[in-house]
Write an enzyme that holds these catalytic residues in place. Structure first.
Site, PDB file in Angstrom:
ATOM      1  N   HIS A  24       0.704  -1.180   0.148  1.00  0.00           N
ATOM      2  CA  HIS A  24       0.148   0.007  -0.115  1.00  0.00           C
ATOM      3  C   HIS A  24       0.850   1.285   0.066  1.00  0.00           C
ATOM      4  O   HIS A  24       0.616   2.232  -0.668  1.00  0.00           O
ATOM      5  CB  HIS A  24      -1.059   0.101   1.314  1.00  0.00           C
ATOM      6  CG  HIS A  24      -1.737   0.983   0.973  1.00  0.00           C
ATOM      7  ND1 HIS A  24      -2.981   1.147   2.063  1.00  0.00           N
ATOM      8  CD2 HIS A  24      -2.021   2.281   0.571  1.00  0.00           C
ATOM      9  CE1 HIS A  24      -3.732   2.035   1.702  1.00  0.00           C
ATOM     10  NE2 HIS A  24      -3.212   2.868   0.846  1.00  0.00           N
TER      11      HIS A  24
ATOM     12  N   GLU B 269       0.775   7.678  -3.898  1.00  0.00           N
ATOM     13  CA  GLU B 269       1.769   7.364  -2.910  1.00  0.00           C
ATOM     14  C   GLU B 269       2.923   8.122  -2.662  1.00  0.00           C
ATOM     15  O   GLU B 269       3.574   8.630  -1.838  1.00  0.00           O
ATOM     16  CB  GLU B 269       2.077   5.994  -2.977  1.00  0.00           C
ATOM     17  CG  GLU B 269       1.016   5.047  -2.444  1.00  0.00           C
ATOM     18  CD  GLU B 269       0.236   5.084  -1.093  1.00  0.00           C
ATOM     19  OE1 GLU B 269       1.147   5.213  -0.230  1.00  0.00           O
ATOM     20  OE2 GLU B 269      -0.889   5.457  -1.087  1.00  0.00           O
TER      21      GLU B 269
ATOM     22  N   HIS C 202       3.358  10.727   0.079  1.00  0.00           N
ATOM     23  CA  HIS C 202       4.166  10.175   1.221  1.00  0.00           C
ATOM     24  C   HIS C 202       5.498  10.162   0.764  1.00  0.00           C
ATOM     25  O   HIS C 202       6.659  10.387   1.577  1.00  0.00           O
ATOM     26  CB  HIS C 202       3.909   8.881   1.673  1.00  0.00           C
ATOM     27  CG  HIS C 202       2.413   8.496   2.093  1.00  0.00           C
ATOM     28  ND1 HIS C 202       1.944   9.054   3.331  1.00  0.00           N
ATOM     29  CD2 HIS C 202       1.176   8.068   1.597  1.00  0.00           C
ATOM     30  CE1 HIS C 202       0.819   8.716   3.389  1.00  0.00           C
ATOM     31  NE2 HIS C 202       0.302   8.225   2.366  1.00  0.00           N
TER      32      HIS C 202
END
Length: 253
Positions: free
Chosen positions: A68, A121, A125
């Site tokens: 993930h 992502e 992040h």
């Protein structure tokens, strides 16, 4: 297409936060001290995706837990996020990784572009991880996550403790948490989601924490701390096999 991409990013943000009970760190505070490496069980991803009205398809080559994300984390929070708006996602920089990422970090929402998950992502992040040399570029960030998955893949860790997908057997939360702690040498976070077909909860995510040298560390204080709350019940957790999930079919193109 632009509207679809925005919709995906909103849904992914909701999925990332819906099963957790942490303070979402301020995007202006970019300090962090550990990585949270999160893996997701494809069947559960599709259960959630169906709830969000996505056409979810598990690619036939995906036979294990998918990545993930690799999330820089300030302990006790769900941040920081979106740390550098100048670090735009560049698909070409990870082109050589795409074959393995399709298997280990798959986007199972077949109604979105292949790279939209990875872009999300990186933007949310990866830009925060860019302050660390080992994850200082887009390609290094994704490669590091793939390397971690190779060593700490949830399927392998759980199987070593005799916790394997089953259409008839269920597990207790204690069994799963103990198995992970035994294999990793540190505690991990386990999250679940409800399977509306059975009315039971199924395994959804496993989160393993690392320091900035990528050594496993406890994700939470196990001595009475209340900074970790799981949505998983104590027993009757489903871990359904991929082949009987009803979501396995090839993705055209």
């Amino acid at each position: 297409m632009q509207i679809l991409t925005v919709s995906l990013l909103l849904c992914l943000s909701l999925v990332e936060s819906s099963n957790h009970h942490y303070y979402e760190g301020s995007s202006s505070d970019h300090d962090w001290d550990i990585f949270t490496f999160t893996q997701e069980w494809p069947v559960a991803v599709c259960v959630l995706g169906t709830h969000e009205h996505h056409r979810c398809v598990i690619p036939p080559d995906v036979r294990t837990w998918g990545i993930h994300g690799l999330w820089p984390t300030k302990r006790g929070t769900r941040g920081p996020t979106s740390c550098n708006s100048h670090l735009h996602f560049d698909f070409n920089s990870i082109k050589s990784l795409v074959p393995i990422m399709k298997v280990m970090w798959p986007n199972m929402y077949a109604d979105t572009s292949m790279e939209s998950f990875w872009e999300h992502e990186w933007t949310k992040h990866g830009t925060c991880a860019s302050t660390l040399p080992a994850t200082g570029s887009e390609s290094l960030y994704f490669q590091k996550a793939l390397d971690i998955a190779g060593t700490y893949g949830a399927s392998k860790l759980l199987a070593k403790e005799n916790i394997v997908p089953s259409s008839s057997r269920t597990y207790t939360l204690e069994e799963i948490e103990t198995a992970l702690t035994h294999q990793i040498g540190a505690n991990a976070i386990v999250e679940c989601t409800k399977d509306e077909k059975t009315g039971k909860m199924m395994l959804y995510e496993v989160e393993i924490c690392f320091d900035k040298q990528f050594n496993p560390v406890d994700c939470y204080d196990s001595n009475g701390s209340n900074d970790y709350h799981t949505d998983c019940p104590h027993s009757d957790l489903e871990y359904p096999p991929l082949g009987t999930s009803g979501f396995v079919s090839p993705i055209a193109g």
